[in-house]
Design a protein around this motif. Structure first.
Motif, PDB file in Angstrom:
ATOM      1  N   VAL A 180       0.873  -1.298   0.123  1.00 32.31           N
ATOM      2  CA  VAL A 180      -0.032  -0.142   0.018  1.00 32.31           C
ATOM      3  C   VAL A 180       0.992   1.299  -0.100  1.00 32.31           C
ATOM      4  CG1 VAL A 180      -1.831   1.332   1.095  1.00 32.31           C
ATOM      5  CG2 VAL A 180      -1.745  -1.193   1.314  1.00 32.31           C
ATOM      6  N   ALA A 181       0.668   2.329  -0.909  1.00 23.50           N
ATOM      7  CA  ALA A 181       1.215   3.568  -0.734  1.00 23.50           C
ATOM      8  C   ALA A 181       0.339   4.417  -0.468  1.00 23.50           C
ATOM      9  CB  ALA A 181       1.598   3.963  -2.140  1.00 23.50           C
ATOM     10  N   ILE A 182       0.349   5.264   0.748  1.00 26.02           N
ATOM     11  CA  ILE A 182      -0.493   6.067   1.342  1.00 26.02           C
ATOM     12  C   ILE A 182       0.215   7.572   0.537  1.00 26.02           C
ATOM     13  CG2 ILE A 182      -1.144   7.230   3.300  1.00 26.02           C
ATOM     14  CD1 ILE A 182      -0.799   4.733   4.835  1.00 26.02           C
ATOM     15  N   GLY A 183      -0.763   8.212   0.085  1.00 24.37           N
ATOM     16  CA  GLY A 183      -0.483   9.562  -0.676  1.00 24.37           C
ATOM     17  C   GLY A 183      -0.541   9.135  -2.131  1.00 24.37           C
ATOM     18  N   GLY A 184      -1.116  10.065  -3.136  1.00 23.41           N
ATOM     19  CA  GLY A 184      -1.250  10.062  -4.339  1.00 23.41           C
ATOM     20  C   GLY A 184      -0.502  11.222  -5.179  1.00 23.41           C
ATOM     21  N   GLY A 185       0.357  11.664  -4.607  1.00 22.45           N
ATOM     22  CA  GLY A 185       1.169  12.752  -5.363  1.00 22.45           C
ATOM     23  C   GLY A 185       2.178  12.118  -6.250  1.00 22.45           C
ATOM     24  N   LEU A 208      -3.217   2.106  -3.761  1.00 24.34           N
ATOM     25  CA  LEU A 208      -2.959   3.677  -3.535  1.00 24.34           C
ATOM     26  C   LEU A 208      -3.899   4.445  -3.016  1.00 24.34           C
ATOM     27  CD1 LEU A 208      -0.791   5.554  -4.467  1.00 24.34           C
ATOM     28  CD2 LEU A 208      -2.453   6.445  -6.531  1.00 24.34           C
ATOM     29  N   VAL A 209      -3.618   5.028  -1.797  1.00 25.60           N
ATOM     30  CA  VAL A 209      -4.634   5.544  -0.921  1.00 25.60           C
ATOM     31  C   VAL A 209      -4.328   7.152  -0.911  1.00 25.60           C
ATOM     32  CG1 VAL A 209      -5.667   5.734   1.383  1.00 25.60           C
ATOM     33  CG2 VAL A 209      -4.760   3.412   0.562  1.00 25.60           C
ATOM     34  N   HIS A 210      -5.375   7.953  -1.247  1.00 23.58           N
ATOM     35  CA  HIS A 210      -5.292   9.178  -1.364  1.00 23.58           C
ATOM     36  C   HIS A 210      -6.307  10.124  -1.080  1.00 23.58           C
ATOM     37  CE1 HIS A 210      -3.180  12.814  -2.933  1.00 23.58           C
ATOM     38  NE2 HIS A 210      -4.134  13.015  -3.962  1.00 23.58           N
ATOM     39  N   ARG A 211      -6.479  11.143  -0.271  1.00 25.12           N
ATOM     40  CA  ARG A 211      -7.484  11.879   0.193  1.00 25.12           C
ATOM     41  C   ARG A 211      -8.126  12.699  -0.880  1.00 25.12           C
ATOM     42  NH1 ARG A 211      -4.509  15.496   5.045  1.00 25.12           N
ATOM     43  NH2 ARG A 211      -4.084  13.140   5.494  1.00 25.12           N
ATOM     44  N   HIS A 212      -7.587  13.000  -1.604  1.00 19.30           N
ATOM     45  CA  HIS A 212      -8.028  13.927  -2.845  1.00 19.30           C
ATOM     46  C   HIS A 212      -9.076  13.028  -3.767  1.00 19.30           C
ATOM     47  CE1 HIS A 212      -6.105  17.734  -1.587  1.00 19.30           C
ATOM     48  NE2 HIS A 212      -5.062  16.676  -1.527  1.00 19.30           N
ATOM     49  N   VAL A 215      -5.731  11.608  -8.402  1.00 16.55           N
ATOM     50  CA  VAL A 215      -4.147  11.819  -7.803  1.00 16.55           C
ATOM     51  C   VAL A 215      -3.466  12.882  -8.611  1.00 16.55           C
ATOM     52  CG1 VAL A 215      -4.082   9.152  -7.681  1.00 16.55           C
ATOM     53  CG2 VAL A 215      -3.570  10.331 -10.004  1.00 16.55           C
ATOM     54  N   LEU A 216      -2.380  13.344  -8.210  1.00 14.76           N
ATOM     55  CA  LEU A 216      -1.343  14.360  -8.986  1.00 14.76           C
ATOM     56  C   LEU A 216      -2.624  15.379  -9.143  1.00 14.76           C
ATOM     57  CD1 LEU A 216       0.528  12.243 -11.342  1.00 14.76           C
ATOM     58  CD2 LEU A 216       1.125  12.912  -9.380  1.00 14.76           C
ATOM     59  N   GLU A 217      -3.051  15.905  -8.034  1.00 18.84           N
ATOM     60  CA  GLU A 217      -4.270  16.891  -8.137  1.00 18.84           C
ATOM     61  C   GLU A 217      -3.819  18.513  -8.584  1.00 18.84           C
ATOM     62  OE1 GLU A 217      -2.894  16.963  -4.005  1.00 18.84           O
ATOM     63  OE2 GLU A 217      -3.538  15.461  -5.421  1.00 18.84           O
ATOM     64  N   ARG A 218      -2.265  18.686  -8.466  1.00 16.15           N
ATOM     65  CA  ARG A 218      -1.913  20.024  -9.035  1.00 16.15           C
ATOM     66  C   ARG A 218      -1.615  19.982 -10.427  1.00 16.15           C
ATOM     67  NH1 ARG A 218       2.887  21.227  -4.636  1.00 16.15           N
ATOM     68  NH2 ARG A 218       1.580  21.224  -2.740  1.00 16.15           N
ATOM     69  N   LYS A 225      -7.183  11.147 -15.220  1.00 13.08           N
ATOM     70  CA  LYS A 225      -7.845  10.403 -16.269  1.00 13.08           C
ATOM     71  C   LYS A 225      -6.902   9.363 -16.501  1.00 13.08           C
ATOM     72  CE  LYS A 225     -11.719  13.427 -17.240  1.00 13.08           C
ATOM     73  NZ  LYS A 225     -12.026  14.194 -18.629  1.00 13.08           N
ATOM     74  N   PHE A 226      -5.557   9.652 -17.007  1.00 14.81           N
ATOM     75  CA  PHE A 226      -4.599   8.871 -17.574  1.00 14.81           C
ATOM     76  C   PHE A 226      -4.270   7.658 -16.792  1.00 14.81           C
ATOM     77  CE2 PHE A 226      -0.174   7.333 -18.287  1.00 14.81           C
ATOM     78  CZ  PHE A 226      -0.523   6.868 -19.589  1.00 14.81           C
ATOM     79  N   MET A 227      -3.863   8.267 -15.267  1.00  8.96           N
ATOM     80  CA  MET A 227      -3.335   7.380 -14.357  1.00  8.96           C
ATOM     81  C   MET A 227      -4.299   6.474 -14.070  1.00  8.96           C
ATOM     82  SD  MET A 227      -0.145   8.008 -14.156  1.00  8.96           S
ATOM     83  CE  MET A 227      -0.092   6.703 -13.190  1.00  8.96           C
ATOM     84  N   ALA A 228      -5.558   6.659 -13.689  1.00  8.24           N
ATOM     85  CA  ALA A 228      -6.767   5.885 -13.155  1.00  8.24           C
ATOM     86  C   ALA A 228      -6.821   4.782 -14.441  1.00  8.24           C
ATOM     87  CB  ALA A 228      -7.910   6.723 -13.134  1.00  8.24           C
ATOM     88  N   LYS A 229      -6.852   5.223 -15.607  1.00  8.75           N
ATOM     89  CA  LYS A 229      -6.973   4.174 -16.607  1.00  8.75           C
ATOM     90  C   LYS A 229      -5.853   3.164 -16.662  1.00  8.75           C
ATOM     91  CE  LYS A 229      -7.678   3.542 -21.463  1.00  8.75           C
ATOM     92  NZ  LYS A 229      -8.134   4.336 -22.963  1.00  8.75           N
ATOM     93  N   TYR A 230      -4.564   3.688 -16.537  1.00  5.88           N
ATOM     94  CA  TYR A 230      -3.260   3.017 -16.596  1.00  5.88           C
ATOM     95  C   TYR A 230      -3.320   1.837 -15.183  1.00  5.88           C
ATOM     96  CZ  TYR A 230       1.647   2.134 -16.159  1.00  5.88           C
ATOM     97  OH  TYR A 230       2.759   1.513 -16.212  1.00  5.88           O
ATOM     98  N   PHE A 231      -3.676   2.421 -14.002  1.00  5.25           N
ATOM     99  CA  PHE A 231      -3.714   1.557 -12.885  1.00  5.25           C
ATOM    100  C   PHE A 231      -4.763   0.355 -13.009  1.00  5.25           C
ATOM    101  CE2 PHE A 231      -1.482   4.729 -10.256  1.00  5.25           C
ATOM    102  CZ  PHE A 231      -0.145   4.241 -10.536  1.00  5.25           C
TER     103      PHE A 231
END
Length: 313
Positions: A180-185, A208-212, A215-218, A225-231
């Motif tokens: 588990v990775a905590i943080g989606g930066g 991958l656990v992320h509070r937002h 991921v990579l919200e900045r 969208k790309f990372m969600a599809k990739y993962f």
């Protein structure tokens, strides 16, 4: 006759001396006209600090202070930590790291020490004090993870110890099934991505656990969208808008913004949140230059606000 030979020898020696001076572009100036170089003190041994040191080495008397004696490319560390064999770690760490004295100009003075306090005119280290005319702060950040090897500081942080640390971490990742990775930066995304790619045939259960809500919200929404599809294609479970906390048993308690908490039974957890700027040495004299999150406030040219001889990046 002897005098004539001596005169000719003297003239020849003088001519050779002048020729050597010209060929080496030496400039002789009276002592009264000599102006000593200003002292530039650089804190940190990362990309910013080492680049500045190399660029201005001939313009100032440059000192660079770091608490480890080598440069390390953190982005490449994330791939290095997935290697299992010690010989692979040696090759990878040689590509991701380099001793400071290997690449710094010879006129740059490197000091392995820890910064304690920065004052308006000097920097207090754990073993000495250095006066400065100009100061560059490039001490980076720290966070509670296995990546930067902070546990090695007490042992000297030698590259050999980092190789052992990476190899040990690689074996732990290899043996773990649920990670588990905590943080989606950037760090959390890269950690899970590297593990998935390197151990793809092992069919690991990756989370991958992320509070937002992305991921990579900045970055632009298209990146999420790309990372969600990739993962999703690679079987990585994303827990969005969730807080993650590791418990005393090494499992992760996941608390959704809307929903009931649940637990992921983990074999290995990477904490990729809680990044803290390494600026604690500024608090005594320059607290007015720090934000509530302890970042240093700077002008567009990276000059510390209110202090024209100090820079940070």
């Amino acid at each position: 006759m002897a005098n004539n030979n001596q005169n000719r020898s003297s003239r020849r020696a003088t001519s050779l001396f002048e020729s050597n001076i010209q060929s080496k572009s030496l400039v002789l100036v009276p002592a009264s006209d000599y102006v000593p170089k200003k002292t530039l003190l650089i804190l940190g041994g990362g990309f910013l600090s080492t680049r500045v040191a190399r660029k201005v080495a001939d313009l100032y008397e440059v000192f660079i202070v770091d608490n480890k004696d080598y440069f390390e490319s953190t982005p490449r560390v994330l791939r290095t930590m997935c290697l299992v064999e010690i010989n692979e770690s040696v090759e990878a760490i040689n590509e991701a790291s380099a001793p400071h004295n290997y690449y710094l100009p010879p006129n740059v003075i490197f000091i392995k020490d820890t910064v304690c306090v920065v004052t308006p005119t000097k920097v207090v280290l754990s073993q000495r004090t250095i006066d400065y005319d100009y100061l560059v702060i490039g001490t980076g950040s720290s966070y509670p993870s296995r990546i930067k090897g902070t546990s090695l500081n007490a042992l000297g942080d030698r590259m050999g110890l980092r190789i052992e640390e990476f190899s040990r971490m690689g074996r732990q990742i290899n043996e773990a099934q649920t990670i588990v990775a905590i943080g989606g930066g950037p760090v959390g995304v890269e950690v899970i991505g590297e593990i998935e790619e390197h151990f793809r045939k092992s069919n690991k259960d990756l989370h991958l656990v992320h509070r937002h809500d992305r991921v990579l919200e900045r970055l632009d929404k298209s990146v999420h969208k790309f990372m969600a599809k990739y993962f999703a294609k690679r079987g990585v479970t994303m827990h969005m808008e969730c807080d993650g906390q590791e418990d005393e048993n090494g499992n992760v308690l996941v608390t959704p913004t809307n929903g009931e908490p649940y637990t992921i039974e983990a074999d290995m957890v990477f904490h990729c949140t809680g990044i803290t700027p390494n600026t604690q040495f500024m608090e005594e004299y320059f607290s007015d230059c720090l934000t509530t999150k302890k970042y240093i406030t700077v002008e567009p040219n990276l000059q510390v606000v209110g202090h024209p001889n100090m820079f940070s990046g």
